[in-house]
Enzyme design. Structure first.
Site, PDB file in Angstrom:
ATOM      1  N   ALA A  56     -42.332 -78.144 -15.833  1.00 40.83           N
ATOM      2  CA  ALA A  56     -41.225 -78.887 -15.271  1.00 40.83           C
ATOM      3  C   ALA A  56     -41.220 -80.367 -15.849  1.00 40.83           C
ATOM      4  O   ALA A  56     -42.287 -81.012 -15.324  1.00 40.83           O
ATOM      5  CB  ALA A  56     -40.948 -78.695 -13.657  1.00 40.83           C
ATOM      6  N   VAL A  82     -46.724 -80.470 -14.514  1.00 40.12           N
ATOM      7  CA  VAL A  82     -45.701 -81.613 -14.732  1.00 40.12           C
ATOM      8  C   VAL A  82     -45.848 -81.692 -16.506  1.00 40.12           C
ATOM      9  O   VAL A  82     -46.943 -82.032 -16.989  1.00 40.12           O
ATOM     10  CB  VAL A  82     -46.232 -82.796 -14.034  1.00 40.12           C
ATOM     11  CG1 VAL A  82     -45.324 -84.113 -14.373  1.00 40.12           C
ATOM     12  CG2 VAL A  82     -46.253 -82.481 -12.492  1.00 40.12           C
ATOM     13  N   LYS A  83     -44.550 -81.885 -16.848  1.00 45.55           N
ATOM     14  CA  LYS A  83     -44.442 -81.905 -18.201  1.00 45.55           C
ATOM     15  C   LYS A  83     -43.987 -83.397 -18.653  1.00 45.55           C
ATOM     16  O   LYS A  83     -42.869 -83.985 -17.808  1.00 45.55           O
ATOM     17  CB  LYS A  83     -43.387 -80.983 -18.769  1.00 45.55           C
ATOM     18  CG  LYS A  83     -43.377 -80.775 -20.481  1.00 45.55           C
ATOM     19  CD  LYS A  83     -42.416 -79.719 -20.679  1.00 45.55           C
ATOM     20  CE  LYS A  83     -42.360 -79.404 -22.210  1.00 45.55           C
ATOM     21  NZ  LYS A  83     -41.405 -78.101 -22.514  1.00 45.55           N
ATOM     22  N   VAL A  84     -44.643 -84.281 -19.487  1.00 42.51           N
ATOM     23  CA  VAL A  84     -44.271 -85.643 -19.629  1.00 42.51           C
ATOM     24  C   VAL A  84     -44.337 -85.699 -21.366  1.00 42.51           C
ATOM     25  O   VAL A  84     -44.782 -85.023 -22.071  1.00 42.51           O
ATOM     26  CB  VAL A  84     -45.309 -86.828 -19.260  1.00 42.51           C
ATOM     27  CG1 VAL A  84     -45.289 -86.391 -17.597  1.00 42.51           C
ATOM     28  CG2 VAL A  84     -46.548 -86.551 -19.892  1.00 42.51           C
TER      29      VAL A  84
END
Length: 230
Positions: A56, A82-84
């Site tokens: 996400a 967590v996607k960055v």
């Protein structure tokens, strides 16, 4: 190599998950927007379906904002990754989130030196975009091979190579051969992995021949046979 589905469509996710081969899901703001549904509820539903890593993505563009969003997303479900984006703020956020024990997928990777930085920052996954590299006359699979080799040389880097921007079934095979740990695949490409005219024609012929067999109720006949009613 593990297979992820690159989608936020719940029906598609349920279908591919039903095949028994799906290990996770990746999403991004564009995929979420395409579905037109609540972001938080959608991510939670995907996690419940897949029971595996679900990426996400944060939308903040500063480190503090990414970290804040990332920490909240990680609390949404145990399977959230967590996607960055691979920008300076994203790299710094990756380090802070990783230090918190939060898994991070660093996305939009187009060079092996970017992947090295993400690995050193503690990313759980790096997402090289092989299709987009090919689009600008690069070689996406060469990038996968380079990153896999670089990571293999440093025991402190535990980052998994996640082959992204998959355009066709050959990309999936090539990713596995190049050393990717994961390939995240669009729904239409996932469906094509099974498609072959010889499979379809062979199955049709088997069924046509089976139609000529007497007493062909397999379940009924086997049940009777095992019960001694021969």
């Amino acid at each position: 190599m593990k297979l992820f589905l690159d989608s936020a469509n719940l029906d598609h996710i349920k279908e591919i998950h039903g095949w028994g081969v799906l290990a996770g899901v990746t999403t991004n703001p564009s995929l979420i927007a395409k579905e037109g549904k609540d972001f938080i509820a959608t991510i939670h539903q995907i996690c419940e379906i897949v029971q595996g890593p679900v990426s996400a993505e944060v939308v903040a563009q500063d480190t503090a904002g990414m970290v804040k969003e990332g920490r909240l997303l990680a609390k949404l479900h145990e399977h959230v990754v967590v996607k960055v984006p691979l920008i300076p703020a994203g790299l710094a956020a990756t380090r802070q989130l990783a230090d918190d024990g939060i898994r991070v997928n660093v996305t939009l990777c187009f060079q092996s030196n970017q992947a090295l930085l993400a690995g050193l920052a503690g990313a759980a996954y790096i997402s090289p975009f092989v299709g987009r590299v090919d689009d600008v006359s690069g070689e996406g699979m060469a990038l996968i091979r380079e990153i896999a080799e670089i990571y293999s040389m440093d025991p402190d880097i535990q980052t998994q190579v996640l082959s992204a921007s998959i355009r066709h079934p050959l990309h999936v095979v090539q990713s596995a051969l190049a050393g990717a740990d994961v390939a995240t695949i669009p729904y239409d490409v996932f469906k094509k992995l099974l498609a072959h005219p010889q499979t379809d024609s062979g199955n049709k012929k088997f069924l046509e021949d089976w139609a000529t067999v007497p007493n062909k109720d397999i379940v009924g006949r086997m049940t009777d046979w095992l019960a001694g009613k021969r």
